[in-house]
Design a protein around this motif. Structure first.
Motif, short mmCIF file in Angstrom:
data_model
loop_
_atom_site.label_atom_id
_atom_site.label_comp_id
_atom_site.label_asym_id
_atom_site.label_seq_id
_atom_site.Cartn_x
_atom_site.Cartn_y
_atom_site.Cartn_z
N GLY A 30 0.77 -1.23 0.00
CA GLY A 30 0.00 0.00 0.00
C GLY A 30 0.80 1.28 0.00
N ILE A 31 2.12 1.17 -0.08
CA ILE A 31 2.96 2.36 -0.08
C ILE A 31 2.72 3.15 -1.37
CG2 ILE A 31 5.37 3.20 -0.06
CD1 ILE A 31 4.33 2.04 2.63
N VAL A 32 2.76 4.47 -1.23
CA VAL A 32 2.45 5.37 -2.35
C VAL A 32 3.42 5.19 -3.52
CG1 VAL A 32 3.83 7.28 -1.41
CG2 VAL A 32 1.93 7.78 -2.94
N ILE A 33 2.86 5.35 -4.71
CA ILE A 33 3.63 5.40 -5.96
C ILE A 33 3.32 6.74 -6.60
CG2 ILE A 33 3.92 4.44 -8.27
CD1 ILE A 33 2.84 1.77 -7.14
N LEU A 34 4.33 7.51 -6.92
CA LEU A 34 4.15 8.81 -7.56
C LEU A 34 4.11 8.59 -9.07
CD1 LEU A 34 3.98 11.88 -7.30
CD2 LEU A 34 6.48 11.93 -7.29
N LEU A 35 2.96 8.86 -9.67
CA LEU A 35 2.79 8.65 -11.11
C LEU A 35 3.27 9.83 -11.94
CD1 LEU A 35 -0.80 7.11 -11.03
CD2 LEU A 35 1.38 5.89 -11.16
N ASP A 36 3.19 11.04 -11.37
CA ASP A 36 3.56 12.25 -12.12
C ASP A 36 4.19 13.25 -11.16
OD1 ASP A 36 3.80 14.45 -13.74
OD2 ASP A 36 1.72 14.48 -14.39
N PRO A 37 5.53 13.37 -11.17
CA PRO A 37 6.21 14.28 -10.25
C PRO A 37 6.04 15.76 -10.60
CG PRO A 37 7.80 13.22 -11.66
CD PRO A 37 6.47 12.58 -11.96
N GLU A 38 5.55 16.06 -11.81
CA GLU A 38 5.32 17.44 -12.22
C GLU A 38 3.93 17.54 -12.87
OE1 GLU A 38 8.52 19.51 -14.18
OE2 GLU A 38 10.01 18.21 -13.25
N PRO A 39 2.89 17.50 -12.04
CA PRO A 39 1.53 17.49 -12.58
C PRO A 39 1.15 18.78 -13.30
CG PRO A 39 1.50 17.76 -10.21
CD PRO A 39 2.91 17.48 -10.59
N ALA A 40 0.22 18.66 -14.23
CA ALA A 40 -0.29 19.82 -14.96
C ALA A 40 -1.01 20.75 -13.99
CB ALA A 40 -1.25 19.36 -16.05
N GLU A 41 -1.12 22.00 -14.38
CA GLU A 41 -1.71 23.01 -13.50
C GLU A 41 -3.13 22.66 -13.07
OE1 GLU A 41 -2.37 27.82 -13.33
OE2 GLU A 41 -0.89 26.98 -14.71
N ASP A 42 -3.88 22.01 -13.93
CA ASP A 42 -5.26 21.66 -13.57
C ASP A 42 -5.32 20.57 -12.49
OD1 ASP A 42 -4.42 19.60 -15.30
OD2 ASP A 42 -6.39 19.37 -16.19
N GLN A 43 -4.20 19.97 -12.16
CA GLN A 43 -4.13 18.95 -11.10
C GLN A 43 -3.60 19.51 -9.78
OE1 GLN A 43 -5.12 15.72 -11.19
NE2 GLN A 43 -5.96 16.10 -13.21
N HIS A 44 -3.11 20.74 -9.78
CA HIS A 44 -2.46 21.29 -8.59
C HIS A 44 -3.35 21.30 -7.36
CE1 HIS A 44 1.03 23.53 -10.83
NE2 HIS A 44 0.93 22.26 -11.15
N ALA A 45 -4.61 21.68 -7.51
CA ALA A 45 -5.51 21.73 -6.36
C ALA A 45 -5.69 20.35 -5.75
CB ALA A 45 -6.86 22.33 -6.75
N ALA A 46 -5.86 19.33 -6.59
CA ALA A 46 -6.02 17.96 -6.10
C ALA A 46 -4.76 17.48 -5.40
CB ALA A 46 -6.40 17.03 -7.25
N VAL A 47 -3.60 17.83 -5.94
CA VAL A 47 -2.34 17.42 -5.33
C VAL A 47 -2.16 18.11 -3.98
CG1 VAL A 47 0.17 17.46 -5.58
CG2 VAL A 47 -1.25 16.87 -7.53
N ARG A 48 -2.51 19.39 -3.90
CA ARG A 48 -2.44 20.09 -2.60
C ARG A 48 -3.38 19.43 -1.58
NH1 ARG A 48 -2.36 24.64 -6.02
NH2 ARG A 48 -0.28 25.54 -6.12
N ASP A 49 -4.57 19.05 -2.04
CA ASP A 49 -5.50 18.35 -1.15
C ASP A 49 -4.90 17.02 -0.67
OD1 ASP A 49 -7.37 20.36 -1.40
OD2 ASP A 49 -8.63 19.27 -2.85
N ALA A 50 -4.29 16.29 -1.59
CA ALA A 50 -3.68 15.01 -1.25
C ALA A 50 -2.59 15.19 -0.19
CB ALA A 50 -3.11 14.34 -2.49
N ALA A 51 -1.75 16.21 -0.37
CA ALA A 51 -0.69 16.47 0.61
C ALA A 51 -1.29 16.85 1.96
CB ALA A 51 0.23 17.56 0.10
N ALA A 52 -2.37 17.62 1.94
CA ALA A 52 -3.00 18.08 3.18
C ALA A 52 -3.64 16.94 3.96
CB ALA A 52 -4.03 19.16 2.87
N VAL A 53 -4.20 15.95 3.27
CA VAL A 53 -4.89 14.86 3.96
C VAL A 53 -3.98 13.67 4.28
CG1 VAL A 53 -7.14 15.50 3.04
CG2 VAL A 53 -5.77 13.76 1.86
N CYS A 54 -2.75 13.71 3.84
CA CYS A 54 -1.83 12.60 4.10
C CYS A 54 -1.55 12.53 5.61
CB CYS A 54 -0.51 12.80 3.35
SG CYS A 54 0.69 11.50 3.69
N PRO A 55 -1.95 11.43 6.27
CA PRO A 55 -1.77 11.35 7.72
C PRO A 55 -0.30 11.24 8.16
CG PRO A 55 -2.61 9.28 6.88
CD PRO A 55 -2.63 10.25 5.73
#
Length: 65
Positions: A31-56
């Motif tokens: 279950g360890i995280v796999i990073l699929l895209d280390p430089e996501p497109a701008e339209d993904q930035h909000a989702a990535v910020r959310d993911a970082a914020a909810v990471c326990p």
């Protein structure tokens, strides 16, 4: 935006995958995280910020650039 992950911190909760499935996945065996895209497109930035914020485990780091 540049995304990095710390596999040693990851607890396999899967919150990042739920928040940004185009950017994060999980290994089948542990279950360890796999990073699929280390430089996501701008339209993904909000989702990535959310993911970082909810990471326990605070295993996701974000940087501008």
């Amino acid at each position: 935006m540049k995304v990095t992950i710390d596999e040693d911190k990851c607890c396999g909760a899967g919150s990042c995958v739920l928040a940004a499935p185009e950017i994060f996945d999980q290994r089948e065996q542990d279950g360890i995280v796999i990073l699929l895209d280390p430089e996501p497109a701008e339209d993904q930035h909000a989702a990535v910020r959310d993911a970082a914020a909810v990471c326990p485990a605070a295993a996701i780091a974000l940087a501008d650039g």
